[in-house]
Design an enzyme around this catalytic site. Structure first.
Site, PDB file in Angstrom:
ATOM      1  N   TYR A   1     -48.817   8.958  13.503  1.00 46.56           N
ATOM      2  CA  TYR A   1     -49.644   9.793  12.530  1.00 46.56           C
ATOM      3  C   TYR A   1     -50.863  10.283  13.224  1.00 46.56           C
ATOM      4  O   TYR A   1     -51.693  10.869  12.542  1.00 46.56           O
ATOM      5  CB  TYR A   1     -49.873   9.008  11.268  1.00 46.56           C
ATOM      6  CG  TYR A   1     -50.403   7.575  11.525  1.00 46.56           C
ATOM      7  CD1 TYR A   1     -51.674   7.298  11.438  1.00 46.56           C
ATOM      8  CD2 TYR A   1     -49.417   6.519  11.542  1.00 46.56           C
ATOM      9  CE1 TYR A   1     -52.134   6.037  11.777  1.00 46.56           C
ATOM     10  CE2 TYR A   1     -49.968   5.185  11.605  1.00 46.56           C
ATOM     11  CZ  TYR A   1     -51.121   4.962  11.889  1.00 46.56           C
ATOM     12  OH  TYR A   1     -51.756   3.716  11.806  1.00 46.56           O
TER      13      TYR A   1
ATOM     14  N   HIS B   1     -52.663  -0.421  12.322  1.00 43.93           N
ATOM     15  CA  HIS B   1     -52.982  -1.058  11.040  1.00 43.93           C
ATOM     16  C   HIS B   1     -52.681  -2.623  11.215  1.00 43.93           C
ATOM     17  O   HIS B   1     -53.333  -3.392  10.698  1.00 43.93           O
ATOM     18  CB  HIS B   1     -52.298  -0.380   9.914  1.00 43.93           C
ATOM     19  CG  HIS B   1     -52.499  -0.983   8.685  1.00 43.93           C
ATOM     20  ND1 HIS B   1     -53.781  -0.900   7.910  1.00 43.93           N
ATOM     21  CD2 HIS B   1     -51.498  -1.855   7.880  1.00 43.93           C
ATOM     22  CE1 HIS B   1     -53.577  -1.671   6.783  1.00 43.93           C
ATOM     23  NE2 HIS B   1     -52.398  -2.098   6.886  1.00 43.93           N
TER      24      HIS B   1
ATOM     25  N   ARG C   1     -60.383   2.453  13.829  1.00 39.78           N
ATOM     26  CA  ARG C   1     -59.451   1.197  14.010  1.00 39.78           C
ATOM     27  C   ARG C   1     -58.813   1.833  15.479  1.00 39.78           C
ATOM     28  O   ARG C   1     -57.997   2.524  15.505  1.00 39.78           O
ATOM     29  CB  ARG C   1     -58.547   1.183  12.846  1.00 39.78           C
ATOM     30  CG  ARG C   1     -57.725  -0.012  13.140  1.00 39.78           C
ATOM     31  CD  ARG C   1     -56.563   0.038  11.875  1.00 39.78           C
ATOM     32  NE  ARG C   1     -55.636   1.145  12.407  1.00 39.78           N
ATOM     33  CZ  ARG C   1     -54.938   1.819  11.660  1.00 39.78           C
ATOM     34  NH1 ARG C   1     -55.167   2.136  10.257  1.00 39.78           N
ATOM     35  NH2 ARG C   1     -54.066   2.817  12.176  1.00 39.78           N
TER      36      ARG C   1
END
Length: 355
Positions: free
Chosen positions: A268, A259, A255
């Site tokens: 993160y 998100h 990805r």
């Protein structure tokens, strides 16, 4: 005590490597397929980029980007028939549009429009599922119906790596295996379930190997290689239509974006990791390199294709923004056959205030 351990090769199956070189078996009509897929992948990339800008401008609400996952979606959807049942998540817009969903309609979900969940007539597509893994059980039910009706149709559940941590995944896999149902479980392993990396989701070296415990066939494929995804999905679909039961496909991808537009992935994951996937593994770059080697693509055709894609995206945005609004009363009737008394009173009070 007998201890069983997975000792298989964890390398995903490939047809094209990162340089666009053939390392596996191409489908017979590879050139025709690529010339159909690649322009649509360009359109999807432009669509995704524009949708994120629309959200930042306040013209749509929360949006879940799919950039980097175009090959996993288009390569798998290319195998499906209109009579197959499709149960997507919120990140399958590229595949859904390839399958027939109008781009303007694809944007309605992020606009919060009640019609967003109304799939086009003639398509067996469920509305995008927000609850993680819930669509897996729906797909199994549809697969059971296909078997009971003795058709050669099948059902496909699309989900991410995080969904394999949910009980619905276990229940769906187990039931489909026991009943030998025509279901394909298609996992887009994009390495993160929101902020949780895949190694924190499971101690298994792969997701595909989870199939073994259920008596299901598992396939691990390079999700950024559209030919490899197509071959894997065709294999799984052929098994389902023959009555050989379910298949779990793990498409290993990444990805590239957040998100959702409500997420900050820099908190993160390392920027270097994102750059590595973007620079070396981009599915669009890989397919373009192969097409160029075949003498089927050049810079002039690329520029024309990008211009056409941008025009199509502009048209979709205009159609989305011109789409008729719904009142709160209409939205309530869309959800309820009979509007509950408490909600009816609130709507009535709102009507008084508006006057």
């Amino acid at each position: 005590m007998q201890v069983y351990r997975f000792t298989g090769d964890t390398t995903p199956d490939q047809v094209l490597n990162e340089e666009g070189e053939v390392v596996g078996s191409l489908p017979d009509n590879a050139a025709d397929l690529a010339l159909k897929w690649y322009p649509f992948m360009i359109f999807c990339r432009k669509f995704d980029e524009r949708a994120q800008l629309l959200q930042r401008q306040g013209r749509i609400g929360t949006y879940a980007p799919f950039r980097g996952q175009e090959a996993a979606q288009i390569g798998s959807f290319a195998v499906l028939r209109r009579t197959d049942w499709v149960f997507p998540t919120y990140r399958e817009l590229a595949g859904l549009m390839y399958h027939g969903l109008e781009p303007a309609h694809a944007l309605l979900k992020s606009r919060g429009h009640p019609d967003a969940g109304r799939m086009p007539e003639g398509f067996r597509m469920a509305p995008p599922q927000i609850a993680i893994a819930a669509q897996i059980l729906h797909a199994v039910g549809a697969g059971w119906a296909c078997k009971l009706q003795q058709t050669d149709d099948m059902a496909v559940a699309y989900f991410g790596d995080g969904a394999t941590s949910e009980g619905d995944f276990h229940e769906g896999m187990n039931f489909a295996a026991v009943m030998r149902l025509p279901v394909v479980f298609f996992c887009q392993n994009n390495q993160y379930a929101i902020s949780v990396p895949v190694h924190r989701q499971t101690a298994s070296p792969t997701i595909a190997q989870k199939a073994v415990a259920y008596g299901v066939e598992g396939v691990r494929v390079d999700g950024n290689d559209v030919f490899a995804v197509y071959q894997a999905m065709r294999y799984a679909a052929d098994r389902a239509r023959r009555g050989d039961g379910p298949t779990l496909i793990e498409a290993v991808t990444y990805r590239l974006g957040p998100h959702t537009t409500a997420d900050d992935p820099s908190r993160y994951r390392e920027a270097a990791d994102v750059e590595r996937w973007a620079a070396a593994k981009d599915p669009l770059v890989r397919l373009r390199r192969w097409l160029t080697r075949q003498g089927l693509w050049d810079d002039e055709r690329q520029a024309a294709c990008e211009a056409e894609a941008e025009a199509r995206v502009r048209q979709a945005v205009a159609e989305m923004e011109a789409y008729p609004h719904k009142s709160l009363e209409e939205a309530a009737r869309h959800v309820y056959a009979e509007v509950p008394e408490g909600l009816a009173l609130q709507l009535a009070e709102r009507g008084k205030e508006a006057r």
